[in-house]
Design an enzyme around this catalytic site. Structure first.
Site, PDB file in Angstrom:
ATOM      1  N   SER A 214      -8.240   9.391  -7.031  1.00 35.31           N
ATOM      2  CA  SER A 214      -8.773   8.363  -6.153  1.00 35.31           C
ATOM      3  C   SER A 214      -7.699   7.318  -5.840  1.00 35.31           C
ATOM      4  CB  SER A 214     -10.019   7.739  -6.799  1.00 35.31           C
ATOM      5  OG  SER A 214     -10.764   6.990  -5.859  1.00 35.31           O
ATOM      6  N   ASP A 317     -16.429  13.932   0.977  1.00 36.52           N
ATOM      7  CA  ASP A 317     -15.740  12.722   0.534  1.00 36.52           C
ATOM      8  C   ASP A 317     -15.290  11.919   1.753  1.00 36.52           C
ATOM      9  OD1 ASP A 317     -13.851  10.858  -0.603  1.00 36.52           O
ATOM     10  OD2 ASP A 317     -13.494  12.246  -2.264  1.00 36.52           O
ATOM     11  N   HIS A 347     -17.081  12.411  -3.296  1.00 36.43           N
ATOM     12  CA  HIS A 347     -16.067  11.828  -4.165  1.00 36.43           C
ATOM     13  C   HIS A 347     -16.494  11.921  -5.632  1.00 36.43           C
ATOM     14  CE1 HIS A 347     -12.448   9.363  -4.455  1.00 36.43           C
ATOM     15  NE2 HIS A 347     -13.048   8.569  -5.330  1.00 36.43           N
TER      16      HIS A 347
END
Length: 372
Positions: A214, A317, A347
């Site tokens: 991330s 995502d 995500h």
């Protein structure tokens, strides 16, 4: 990296002619005819939309409903409080890894501040006096504003145990207290320290990789750019980017009506808050802003000379498009790339536990770690 189900956290908040047919005189179509024959734009004939959750992921998600989605917090500190509490509880459920030892090191960042680096290594790594081992500099996620090495420690220990590769995790400083360039500079300082002290740690400096998830994946990509531009020698061997947060412009360009927003575990509004905390409100999301590519690697003009790259991201995502674009640009720059777009998951899809897509993703990441 399979997880058990996460905890609940309290929240405030025209026709074609045949070749053999006779030739005909051309006709002129009037605007009225064009209008009459134009495709209908009624709701029933809108473009087909095929996005949907992976079947296994959907079964896992069903009992939780919207609880798997972060609330739309409006400040970085509210995001931090939620993320720290939630992620600490999630990672704490990972079984201990008795084969992995955690030791503490420090390095000096660009501004003279001492930065903590945690080493997660097996006993054989610690005992080795031969500088022949590979290592990974790991940079944790958290939107640039939250979480830390201590919270990620159970996950990092498990990753070291499953891969057989030692990890060095950097405790970079967070925005908004420490905006750009501090987080990226802290991470680069850790990489430079690891390269310089490799022999004493039993590490081969030609076998170093950078890895992150991330926001940490975005920082890892930024560090790889810094290493290239600043002439780090030996160069970084590989970068392993797990659904990386690469380009501030993408979340500001994404409409609230986008199908991705309906599937998102991280609301677009939250991601905008994170980028504003990191870059400043006057810069975040502005195409003409003077934003460093080390902070937002998706903005980098030249990707030639970067290390071999692994990227994976879920098809649901909100970082999907920026990851796909970055992978394509790397390939166009003749960088070795392995890119996976896993359909049906958003995500941080590993939260769904031991489902098929998680197994495939983790296998790819670990394979790249072992190849260092």
């Amino acid at each position: 990296m399979p997880l058990e189900k996460g905890p609940e956290v309290p929240v405030d908040r025209g026709e074609r002619s045949d070749c053999n047919s006779d030739r005909k005189e051309p006709t002129i179509t009037t605007s009225a005819e064009v209008s009459a024959n134009a495709p209908s734009t009624s709701p029933s004939q809108q473009p087909r939309q095929t996005l949907k959750f992976d079947a296994e992921y959907a079964r896992w998600r069903e009992p939780f409903g919207d609880k798997v989605r972060m609330p739309p917090f409006e400040t970085p500190h509210a995001i931090r409080r939620f993320n720290d509490t939630f992620m600490r509880a999630v990672w704490a459920r990972i079984p201990p890894q008795p084969s992995i030892t955690r030791t503490k090191h420090t390095c000096t960042s660009y501004d003279g501040v001492k930065i903590y680096i945690a080493r997660f290594a097996a006993a054989e790594h610690m005992r080795s006096q031969q500088p022949a081992q590979s290592a990974v500099l790991y940079i944790h996620g958290g939107g640039m504003v939250a979480v830390g090495v201590d919270i990620f420690a159970p996950q990092l220990a498990r990753l070291a145990a499953e891969s057989g590769v030692q990890l060095f995790a950097v405790e970079y400083r967070l925005a908004p207290e420490h905006p750009d360039p501090t987080p990226a500079e802290d991470c680069y300082a850790a990489l430079r320290w690891l390269s310089a002290h490799a022999a004493g740690l039993g590490v081969d400096p030609t076998r170093l990789g950078v890895m992150g998830d991330s926001a940490g994946g975005g920082l890892a990509a930024g560090v790889a750019l810094m290493a290239r531009d600043r002439g780090l020698a030996p160069p970084v061997k590989a970068q392993i980017l797990v659904y990386p947060m690469l380009d501030d412009r993408s979340v500001f360009a994404l409409s609230a009506a986008s199908p991705l927003e309906r599937f998102a575990t991280l609301p677009v509004s939250v991601l905008r808050v994170c980028w504003e905390a990191y870059l400043g409100k006057e810069k975040a999301g502005r195409a003409d802003a003077d934003v460093s590519p080390y902070a937002a690697p998706g903005r980098a003009g030249d990707l030639h000379g970067l290390p071999s790259t692994y990227i994976d991201v879920g098809g649901l995502d909100v970082f999907r498009d920026e990851c796909a674009a970055f992978a394509a640009r790397l390939a166009a720059a003749d960088v070795e790339v392995e890119f996976h777009l896993f359909p049906g998951v958003p995500h941080a899809f590993e939260s769904a536990g031991d489902i098929s897509v998680t197994k495939r993703a983790v296998e790819g990441r670990i394979r790249w770690m072992r190849a260092l």
